[in-house]
Design a protein around this motif. Structure first.
Motif, mmCIF file in Angstrom:
data_model
loop_
_atom_site.group_PDB
_atom_site.id
_atom_site.type_symbol
_atom_site.label_atom_id
_atom_site.label_comp_id
_atom_site.label_asym_id
_atom_site.label_seq_id
_atom_site.Cartn_x
_atom_site.Cartn_y
_atom_site.Cartn_z
ATOM 1 N N TYR A 24 -11.535 -26.822 18.453
ATOM 2 C CA TYR A 24 -11.926 -28.207 18.296
ATOM 3 C C TYR A 24 -12.630 -28.445 16.968
ATOM 4 C CZ TYR A 24 -10.765 -29.334 23.115
ATOM 5 O OH TYR A 24 -10.092 -29.554 24.280
ATOM 6 N N LEU A 25 -12.341 -29.579 16.369
ATOM 7 C CA LEU A 25 -13.001 -29.998 15.138
ATOM 8 C C LEU A 25 -14.517 -30.017 15.299
ATOM 9 C CD1 LEU A 25 -12.376 -31.512 12.301
ATOM 10 C CD2 LEU A 25 -12.846 -33.580 13.601
ATOM 11 N N VAL A 26 -14.993 -30.356 16.494
ATOM 12 C CA VAL A 26 -16.430 -30.498 16.703
ATOM 13 C C VAL A 26 -17.156 -29.160 16.744
ATOM 14 C CG1 VAL A 26 -16.363 -32.755 17.792
ATOM 15 C CG2 VAL A 26 -16.009 -30.711 19.189
ATOM 16 N N TYR A 27 -16.434 -28.043 16.596
ATOM 17 C CA TYR A 27 -17.111 -26.763 16.405
ATOM 18 C C TYR A 27 -17.587 -26.612 14.961
ATOM 19 C CZ TYR A 27 -15.428 -25.121 20.937
ATOM 20 O OH TYR A 27 -15.177 -24.967 22.275
ATOM 21 N N SER A 28 -17.084 -27.455 14.072
ATOM 22 C CA SER A 28 -17.511 -27.422 12.678
ATOM 23 C C SER A 28 -18.810 -28.203 12.523
ATOM 24 C CB SER A 28 -16.414 -28.015 11.795
ATOM 25 O OG SER A 28 -16.734 -27.892 10.440
ATOM 26 N N ASP A 29 -19.542 -27.913 11.455
ATOM 27 C CA ASP A 29 -20.802 -28.612 11.203
ATOM 28 C C ASP A 29 -20.757 -29.538 10.003
ATOM 29 O OD1 ASP A 29 -22.847 -27.507 13.192
ATOM 30 O OD2 ASP A 29 -21.954 -25.671 12.409
ATOM 31 N N VAL A 30 -19.704 -29.429 9.192
ATOM 32 C CA VAL A 30 -19.563 -30.265 7.997
ATOM 33 C C VAL A 30 -18.128 -30.770 7.947
ATOM 34 C CG1 VAL A 30 -19.747 -30.374 5.483
ATOM 35 C CG2 VAL A 30 -21.290 -28.878 6.767
ATOM 36 N N LEU A 31 -17.960 -32.091 7.880
ATOM 37 C CA LEU A 31 -16.635 -32.701 7.875
ATOM 38 C C LEU A 31 -16.452 -33.533 6.610
ATOM 39 C CD1 LEU A 31 -16.507 -33.984 11.581
ATOM 40 C CD2 LEU A 31 -15.815 -31.752 10.689
ATOM 41 N N PRO A 32 -15.305 -33.436 5.940
ATOM 42 C CA PRO A 32 -15.091 -34.159 4.681
ATOM 43 C C PRO A 32 -14.705 -35.617 4.909
ATOM 44 C CG PRO A 32 -13.150 -32.901 5.230
ATOM 45 C CD PRO A 32 -14.150 -32.590 6.306
ATOM 46 N N VAL A 33 -15.215 -36.479 4.057
ATOM 47 C CA VAL A 33 -14.888 -37.909 4.087
ATOM 48 C C VAL A 33 -14.557 -38.316 2.659
ATOM 49 C CG1 VAL A 33 -15.698 -40.225 4.684
ATOM 50 C CG2 VAL A 33 -16.552 -38.228 5.958
ATOM 51 N N GLN A 34 -13.479 -39.076 2.465
ATOM 52 C CA GLN A 34 -13.120 -39.513 1.125
ATOM 53 C C GLN A 34 -13.092 -41.044 1.066
ATOM 54 O OE1 GLN A 34 -12.935 -37.683 -1.532
ATOM 55 N NE2 GLN A 34 -12.536 -39.457 -2.840
ATOM 56 N N LEU A 35 -13.947 -41.608 0.203
ATOM 57 C CA LEU A 35 -14.050 -43.050 0.020
ATOM 58 C C LEU A 35 -13.849 -43.389 -1.452
ATOM 59 C CD1 LEU A 35 -17.149 -43.725 2.312
ATOM 60 C CD2 LEU A 35 -14.755 -44.248 2.818
ATOM 61 N N PRO A 36 -13.626 -44.653 -1.796
ATOM 62 C CA PRO A 36 -13.445 -45.014 -3.206
ATOM 63 C C PRO A 36 -14.614 -44.599 -4.095
ATOM 64 C CG PRO A 36 -12.729 -46.813 -1.800
ATOM 65 C CD PRO A 36 -13.363 -45.808 -0.901
ATOM 66 N N GLY A 59 -16.283 -41.848 -3.804
ATOM 67 C CA GLY A 59 -16.346 -40.403 -3.943
ATOM 68 C C GLY A 59 -16.338 -39.698 -2.601
ATOM 69 N N ARG A 60 -16.444 -38.386 -2.662
ATOM 70 C CA ARG A 60 -16.490 -37.564 -1.454
ATOM 71 C C ARG A 60 -17.856 -37.700 -0.778
ATOM 72 N NH1 ARG A 60 -12.304 -35.365 0.480
ATOM 73 N NH2 ARG A 60 -11.961 -33.375 -0.565
ATOM 74 N N ARG A 61 -17.845 -37.788 0.530
ATOM 75 C CA ARG A 61 -19.051 -37.664 1.342
ATOM 76 C C ARG A 61 -18.780 -36.613 2.403
ATOM 77 N NH1 ARG A 61 -22.648 -42.629 1.528
ATOM 78 N NH2 ARG A 61 -21.825 -44.126 0.020
ATOM 79 N N TYR A 62 -19.828 -36.198 3.097
ATOM 80 C CA TYR A 62 -19.678 -35.239 4.189
ATOM 81 C C TYR A 62 -20.461 -35.739 5.396
ATOM 82 C CZ TYR A 62 -18.092 -32.308 0.351
ATOM 83 O OH TYR A 62 -17.420 -31.830 -0.748
#
Length: 397
Positions: A135-147, A149-152
């Motif tokens: 499951y994705l929720v086993y991770s602690d940092v997830l990438p987000v891409q917005l105009p 820039g990158r966020r987490y």
């Protein structure tokens, strides 16, 4: 729960409330909207609580649910809503944003869906398949891409997140401020995790972001616990590495006897990126260069490729090959189309190539030959078995 994420959930079973909700058509009728947050506990700590300023907005959660219900994976599978959840829902840079951990049971996969406003509702604007099994929720940092820039997005276990140039990132309600991540360069991330039931001594979770040019559905974060990946990828163009003609993108996913070019490649890395030197080689008419073997771990097993580093100019990489006793790597060096062959050197191991095939490099455990225009067979004889590989022929587009 039988599956435990390798890097983050050692030594304790994780409580997943989703199983109490059941699954299948009856459960889905009983759950018309996605849950807010996710029922994951590390001891008593809720790892992914509902966060974001719009989580209490029933209209917004219903609109996100509808968009997720209508979304399909590259092989046309749908999300199972009862085992999925909205991790973040709010406004960022003046626009609504939703982040959903989506379970796609037809693929036995977990996806990170990023949704933005469309009219009065939402649409899935980005989707990435979580490459590490589970499951994705086993991770602690997830990438987000917005105009901007990158966020987490970080779990509640993250006490501190250090990004590129060793700078600590500001985290508000689980979401970091914008981060300058290059398009085609790998950058390191280090998450300091708090002491929990599963992590009695805390932990430093090291990751690499392969860059913002990584296309969906490829997941851009890979594990780098040893730090070797950071050293290996320094100075390399990750757009070249991740392209379908590069190591990480070159072995397509297959469904039965059919390739699925829009799915995550079988050669996509999870972690354990490392390299070893194959030595300095001299090709006729070329200055000597360094030849390295790149290895990494994927969901489909261990993969390898070669990197030629000329004395001057840009490094050249091959496509991927699965780790076998006899490795074969097509490699273009300048105008030359070559094949690099590697094996475990031994006094009783003998490589055979077709007659009249020139050996441009002939070292212990390493040979380089011109790439033949038509398919030809090379073999490696060992005391136990003879291994065969076909080289040449059509190059994958």
């Amino acid at each position: 729960m039988g599956s435990v994420r390798r890097r983050g959930w050692m030594g304790v079973a994780l409580t997943l409330g989703l199983f109490a909700a059941g699954c299948g058509p009856i459960a889905e009728r009983q759950t018309p909207t996605l849950r807010t947050g996710y029922d994951t506990l590390d001891g008593t700590l809720q790892v992914w609580p509902a966060r974001g300023g719009l989580m209490a907005d029933a209209g917004a959660t219903a609109a996100v649910t509808e968009a997720v219900r209508n979304w399909r994976s590259p092989i046309d599978d749908r999300v199972h809503l009862p085992s999925s959840g909205i991790l973040w829902l709010g406004e960022v840079d003046g626009a609504p944003l939703a982040l959903v951990a989506a379970s796609v049971p037809g693929e036995a996969a977990s996806w990170l869906l990023q949704l933005t406003r469309k009219g009065t509702g939402f649409e899935v604007s980005r989707s990435a398949q979580y490459t590490d099994p589970g499951y994705l929720v086993y991770s602690d940092v997830l990438p987000v891409q917005l105009p901007t820039g990158r966020r987490y997005l970080t779990s509640t276990r993250v006490q501190r997140l250090v990004g590129p140039e060793n700078k600590a990132l500001t985290i508000t309600d689980g979401l970091t401020a914008p981060v300058e991540v290059p398009t085609c360069t790998a950058v390191p991330l280090t998450a300091t995790l708090i002491t929990t039931e599963s992590l009695p001594n805390g932990k430093s979770d090291r990751l690499l972001d392969l860059g913002t040019a990584v296309d969906s559905p490829r997941y851009p974060l890979v594990g780098d616990d040893s730090g070797s990946g950071r050293r290996v990828l320094e100075g390399l163009d990750t757009c070249t590495l991740t392209a379908k003609t590069g190591p990480f993108g070159s072995i397509p996913q297959r469904r039965g006897d059919r390739e699925e070019p829009n799915s995550v490649p079988e050669s996509w890395p999870i972690d354990r990126i490392a390299t070893r030197s194959l030595g300095t080689i001299s090709l006729p008419g070329e200055k000597p260069g360094q030849l390295d073997q790149l290895t990494w771990h994927t969901d489909a097993g261990n993969m390898s490729a070669v990197i030629f580093r000329p004395a001057e100019g840009t490094p050249v990489v091959s496509v991927a090959d699965r780790l076998d006793p006899l490795q074969s790597y097509p490699l273009a060096v300048g105008d030359r189309q070559l094949v690099v062959l590697t094996w475990k050197a031994g006094s009783e191991s003998t490589l055979s190539v077709p007659p009249e095939t020139p050996l441009l490099v002939d070292n212990a455990g390493l040979a380089v030959v011109p790439r033949p225009a038509t398919a030809e067979t090379v073999s490696l004889a060992t005391p136990d078995k003879t291994y065969y590989r076909s080289i040449g022929g059509k190059i994958r587009d």
